[in-house]
Design an enzyme around this catalytic site. Sequence first.
Site, PDB file in Angstrom:
ATOM      1  N   GLY A  15       1.575  -0.626   0.103  1.00 37.60           N
ATOM      2  CA  GLY A  15      -0.109   0.464  -0.112  1.00 37.60           C
ATOM      3  C   GLY A  15       1.109   1.744   0.178  1.00 37.60           C
ATOM      4  NE  ARG A  25      14.000  16.279  -2.404  1.00 39.46           N
ATOM      5  CZ  ARG A  25      15.032  17.010  -1.170  1.00 39.46           C
ATOM      6  NH1 ARG A  25      15.096  16.162   0.230  1.00 39.46           N
ATOM      7  NH2 ARG A  25      15.294  18.204  -0.480  1.00 39.46           N
ATOM      8  NE  ARG A  76      -1.555  -4.834  -0.284  1.00 42.12           N
ATOM      9  CZ  ARG A  76      -2.271  -3.758  -0.778  1.00 42.12           C
ATOM     10  NH1 ARG A  76      -2.778  -3.017  -1.510  1.00 42.12           N
ATOM     11  NH2 ARG A  76      -1.957  -3.355   0.753  1.00 42.12           N
ATOM     12  CG  ASP A 107       2.534  -6.943   7.147  1.00 42.60           C
ATOM     13  OD1 ASP A 107       2.022  -6.417   5.950  1.00 42.60           O
ATOM     14  OD2 ASP A 107       1.749  -7.686   7.284  1.00 42.60           O
ATOM     15  CB  THR A 130       2.850   0.969   6.343  1.00 42.16           C
ATOM     16  OG1 THR A 130       2.146   0.731   6.909  1.00 42.16           O
ATOM     17  CG2 THR A 130       3.395   0.149   7.128  1.00 42.16           C
ATOM     18  CB  ILE A 131      -1.582   4.799   6.852  1.00 40.96           C
ATOM     19  CG1 ILE A 131      -1.783   3.339   6.133  1.00 40.96           C
ATOM     20  CG2 ILE A 131      -0.968   5.700   5.246  1.00 40.96           C
ATOM     21  CD1 ILE A 131      -3.711   4.225   6.207  1.00 40.96           C
ATOM     22  CG  ASP A 132      -1.626  -0.027   8.453  1.00 43.03           C
ATOM     23  OD1 ASP A 132      -2.607   0.649   8.241  1.00 43.03           O
ATOM     24  OD2 ASP A 132      -1.970  -1.204   7.688  1.00 43.03           O
ATOM     25  CG  ASP A 134       1.617  -2.814  10.461  1.00 45.66           C
ATOM     26  OD1 ASP A 134       2.828  -2.045   9.710  1.00 45.66           O
ATOM     27  OD2 ASP A 134       0.537  -3.506  10.011  1.00 45.66           O
ATOM     28  NE  ARG A 176      -3.388  -5.869   6.192  1.00 49.49           N
ATOM     29  CZ  ARG A 176      -2.327  -5.658   5.375  1.00 49.49           C
ATOM     30  NH1 ARG A 176      -2.657  -5.594   3.694  1.00 49.49           N
ATOM     31  NH2 ARG A 176      -1.167  -4.900   4.734  1.00 49.49           N
TER      32      ARG A 176
HETATM   33  O1  F6P Z   1      -1.914  -1.831   4.709  1.00 52.60           O
HETATM   34  C1  F6P Z   1      -1.382  -0.388   4.769  1.00 52.60           C
HETATM   35  C2  F6P Z   1      -3.035  -0.476   4.405  1.00 52.60           C
HETATM   36  O2  F6P Z   1      -4.395   1.303   4.158  1.00 52.60           O
HETATM   37  C3  F6P Z   1      -4.286  -1.023   5.759  1.00 52.60           C
HETATM   38  O3  F6P Z   1      -4.635  -0.071   6.679  1.00 52.60           O
HETATM   39  C4  F6P Z   1      -5.556  -1.772   4.689  1.00 52.60           C
HETATM   40  O4  F6P Z   1      -6.254  -2.704   5.138  1.00 52.60           O
HETATM   41  C5  F6P Z   1      -5.081  -2.243   3.439  1.00 52.60           C
HETATM   42  O5  F6P Z   1      -3.697  -0.934   3.295  1.00 52.60           O
HETATM   43  C6  F6P Z   1      -5.861  -1.820   2.214  1.00 52.60           C
HETATM   44  O6  F6P Z   1      -5.114  -2.470   1.356  1.00 52.60           O
HETATM   45  P1  F6P Z   1      -6.235  -1.925  -0.952  1.00 52.60           P
HETATM   46  O7  F6P Z   1      -7.183  -1.106  -0.275  1.00 52.60           O
HETATM   47  O8  F6P Z   1      -4.966  -1.613  -1.488  1.00 52.60           O
HETATM   48  O9  F6P Z   1      -6.301  -3.300  -0.635  1.00 52.60           O
END
Ligand code: F6P
Length: 324
Positions: A15, A25, A76, A107, A130-132, A134, A176
Site C-alpha cells: 500500500g 528522494r 502487491r 509487512d 505504511t500508514i498502519d 504496525d 488492517r
Molecule cells: O497496509 C495499509 C492499508 O491501507 C491497510 O490499512 C488496509 O487494510 C490495506 O492497506 C488496504 O489495502 P488496499 O486497499 O490497497 O487493498
Amino acid sequence: MISRINKIGILTSGGDSPGMNAAIRAVVRTALYYDLDVIGIRRGYEGAINGEFIEMDRKSVANIIQRGGTILKTARSQAFQTPEGRKKAYDQIKAQGIDALVVVGGDGTFTGAKVFGEEFDIPIIGLPGTIDNDLYGTDFTIGYDTAINTAVDAVDKIRDTAESHDRVFIIEVMGRDCGLIALRSGIGVGAEAILIPETKTDVPHLLHRMEVGRKDKSSKIIMVAEGGEGAFKLGEIIKERFPHYDTRVSVLGHIQRGGKPTCMDRVLASRLGVAAVEGLLEGRRDVMAGLIHGKVEFTPLDHAIKHNKEVNESLLKIVEILSL
Ligand code: F6P
C-alpha cells in the site's frame, strides 16, 4: 566506508503511504552523494520481475518531497511469492548491475525481502512505509503521521454533523490488524470511545459505558479500527441496544492513504533514506532502518514483521478519563 556496492536499486511496494516519495528522494540523493548509481524499480517486486527499471538522477527526484503516493508506483506482487518469480526478479536485477536494494513498504514487502535475501546474495535494507504503524523497530512508520492527521481533519468535519443532529457516529479508520490509527486519531478528535482489535473486550465495555454514561450528551464519536469488530456490525448492536440514538456509520477509507505528507513524515523519510544508504555502505543487510526514541536503529527484517507493537495502555486510559 568500505564497500563493494556501486549500484543501488530502490522500489516501493504494498500500500502506498504519504512520505514514500520523500524516502525515494533521500535514497537517490544520498546514493549520488556517495558516488553510487541508483536504479528505480517501478511497481515494486512486480516491476523487478518484468524488468521495469529507470535510471535515477538528482533531477528525477526534484519537486517530489511534498507529493503523496509514490512516483515509482507500487503493487502487491503474486508472482514474487513464488520461487520462479523471485528467481526472475534476481536475474533482472543482476542484469542491471544492481548490487543492493532499498525496499520501502510494510509487512508484506519485508516478508518478500526477507525470503529474497535468504535465497540470493543481495544486501537489502527496508524502510518502513505504511500508514498502519504496525512494524516493530520504529516508533513511527512513514505515512502514519499524515494518515492520522487526515483522519482527524475528516472526523472534525463529521463532528459538526454529529453535534448539529445529536447523532452517534461510528467511524471506521484503516489499519488492517492494528488499532494504532484509531487510537491516536481517536484521542486527537476527542472520541467518546475507541475500539481496536488488540483489546477484545471492547464492545461489552463500550455498551456498559454508554449505559451508565452522561445522558445529556447525545452526540458521540466512536472510532473503530477496520481490523476489529467492524463498524457496521457495531452500528447494528448500538441501534438495537439504544434505539433512541440516531446512529450513523462512516468509513473513511483510502483518503487516509493519500495527500501531502506532513513535515514529520518528510523528515522521518529523509532521515531513514539517508540511513538506508549509509547502512548498506557499512555492510548492513536484511534489516529495517527505523527511528527509536529519536535515534536511527536497525532491526532485522523478521523482527520488524513478527513482533507486534504493544498498545500503549496509558493511551487507552486517556480515552477513558477524557471522554467523561
Ligand atoms: O497496509 C495499509 C492499508 O491501507 C491497510 O490499512 C488496509 O487494510 C490495506 O492497506 C488496504 O489495502 P488496499 O486497499 O490497497 O487493498
